[in-house]
Design a protein around this motif. Structure first.
Motif, mmCIF file in Angstrom:
data_model
loop_
_atom_site.group_PDB
_atom_site.id
_atom_site.type_symbol
_atom_site.label_atom_id
_atom_site.label_comp_id
_atom_site.label_asym_id
_atom_site.label_seq_id
_atom_site.Cartn_x
_atom_site.Cartn_y
_atom_site.Cartn_z
ATOM 1 N N SER A 66 -4.370 5.352 9.095
ATOM 2 C CA SER A 66 -4.070 4.271 7.523
ATOM 3 C C SER A 66 -4.481 2.906 6.897
ATOM 4 N N TRP B 73 0.396 7.176 12.130
ATOM 5 C CA TRP B 73 -0.329 7.787 10.788
ATOM 6 C C TRP B 73 -0.602 6.339 9.855
ATOM 7 N N ASP C 6 0.689 -1.032 0.140
ATOM 8 C CA ASP C 6 -0.298 0.277 -0.055
ATOM 9 C C ASP C 6 1.064 1.384 0.173
ATOM 10 N N ALA C 7 1.570 1.409 0.474
ATOM 11 C CA ALA C 7 3.052 2.575 1.060
ATOM 12 C C ALA C 7 4.419 1.796 1.036
ATOM 13 N N GLU D 57 4.229 15.667 -1.536
ATOM 14 C CA GLU D 57 2.937 14.486 -0.440
ATOM 15 C C GLU D 57 3.647 13.696 0.743
ATOM 16 N N LEU D 58 5.032 14.197 0.556
ATOM 17 C CA LEU D 58 5.695 13.544 1.266
ATOM 18 C C LEU D 58 5.733 13.044 3.216
ATOM 19 N N GLU D 59 5.049 12.202 3.379
ATOM 20 C CA GLU D 59 4.686 12.467 5.777
ATOM 21 C C GLU D 59 6.610 12.257 5.780
ATOM 22 N N ASN E 3 8.808 15.026 -3.943
ATOM 23 C CA ASN E 3 7.776 14.101 -3.339
ATOM 24 C C ASN E 3 6.615 15.382 -2.491
ATOM 25 N N GLN F 132 8.791 8.024 -4.764
ATOM 26 C CA GLN F 132 8.486 6.626 -4.738
ATOM 27 C C GLN F 132 7.750 6.614 -3.432
ATOM 28 N N SER F 133 8.033 7.005 -1.785
ATOM 29 C CA SER F 133 7.404 6.953 -0.529
ATOM 30 C C SER F 133 6.154 8.147 -0.757
ATOM 31 N N ARG F 134 5.757 7.036 0.376
ATOM 32 C CA ARG F 134 4.554 7.906 1.352
ATOM 33 C C ARG F 134 4.844 8.183 2.215
#
Lengths: 117, 220
Positions: free
Chosen positions: B212, B208, B132-133, B188-190, B186, B156-158
């Motif tokens: 998720s 998180w 998923d991530a 959107e990266l957290e 990125n 590519q990482s969340r």
């Protein structure tokens, strides 16, 4: 350095295509890899040699052709190819916007064609 | 004769990853692909996470390493279910290895599956495992220009876990610079700043994980 496993994938596809067309002797495989794909062409060629020597595909060669990076600016839509030094920030030559551009080419990793008899 | 092929070299891995994705979805399982350089604290972070959340969530772990069962043993000591994959020198895990490991591990009665990839900031990012991530750990002892040098894995990482934050007084590492570069590739990266050994900052990471998992379950 995952070229060995990439070549395993390449050989599986090559064998399938050769069988499909009734071919038995491989001469050449042409691989296209984008500038951004983490592929070292020399390593790919060496891995190909290592994995084919002593097999039915021995003697064939692998040619790797790089597909240059080309992006479209996310701000103004200008299409351009960032130089190697600019590859990280990718400043747009028209408006200066950096990063986050839409990649048009440069991520490819595929077998273009084979030559075989 | 010349035969036009035009086939993606990673097609076999991608097809395997898609099958895994469906299997994971059937089990309602949140699956994370944990990546980093060697020595950034992947296993320590896992040990801490599994121990702290032991009463709340059921974890399964697939440990990828070139050699040894050391990490699976460390993880199993927390009470989590774990299996080891040895790649025998291979630089990344692929979907076929993960498929086999899942059969050994069993996916029943789990909430979260964490796949700890081989320590490497290049190759693992190219091979989807049906996760998923992707979660990437960067430790402050590695240098703050890693996101600049290895942009693909961060793009590519969340999540980016900035680990060993308690060592900041002793190393020249600019967290703002590292985070800015990572967010540049990125947006959107957290990013969570943590010290896995002491437990500092881990609550945000746990929140998180819970969020998720809930999102994954709701999407079913």
């Amino acid at each position: 350095m995952h070229e060995l496993s990439l070549v395993e994938g390449i050989l599986a596809i090559v064998r399938e295509e050769m069988a499909k067309h009734g071919l038995t002797r491989l001469v050449r495989v042409r691989v296209k890899h984008g500038e951004l794909s983490a592929v070292v062409p020399e390593a790919l060629e060496t891995a190909f040699e290592v994995l084919t020597v002593g097999t039915d595909l021995a003697g064939a060669c692998l040619e790797a052709e790089m597909v240059p990076l080309r992006v479209r600016c996310r701000q103004c839509g200008e299409e351009f190819s960032p130089s190697e030094e600019e590859r990280f920030l990718m400043p747009c030559p028209a408006c200066g916007t950096e990063l986050g551009h839409h990649v048009l080419s440069g991520r490819e990793l595929y077998i273009d064609h084979i030559e075989a008899e | 004769m010349q035969v036009e092929v035009a086939r993606n070299i990673l097609e076999a891995n991608d097809a395997g990853a898609e099958e895994l994705r469906q299997i994971f979805a059937r089990h309602g399982l949140l699956v994370l692909n944990l990546m980093s350089s060697p020595g950034s604290g992947k296993t320590t972070l896992l040990e801490r996470t599994l121990t702290d959340l032991r009463e709340q969530l059921r974890f399964g772990v697939i440990e990828g390493d070139c050699q040894t069962e050391n990490d699976a043993r460390r993880v199993a000591a927390t009470g989590a279910r774990a299996v080891q994959i040895n790649t025998h020198g291979g630089c990344h895990l692929d979907s076929a290895m993960v498929r086999e490991a899942c059969e050994q591990l069993g996916l029943e009665d789990l909430d979260i599956l964490i796949i700890e990839n081989v320590g490497n900031l290049v190759c693992p990012a190219e091979f989807s495992l049906g996760e998923d991530a992707k979660v990437t750990i960067l430790s402050v002892t590695e240098g703050d220009d890693k996101p600049e040098k290895y942009p693909f894995i961060f793009s590519q990482s969340r999540v980016m876990l900035l680990n060993k934050i308690d060592l900041l007084p002793y190393v020249p590492f600019d967290t703002a610079r590292a985070s800015a570069f990572a967010r540049a590739v990125n947006p959107e990266l957290e990013i969570f700043e943590v010290a896995a050994l002491s437990g500092h900052g881990m609550d945000a990471w746990y929140a998180w994980l819970r969020k998720s998992l809930e999102a994954k379950r709701t999407a079913r």
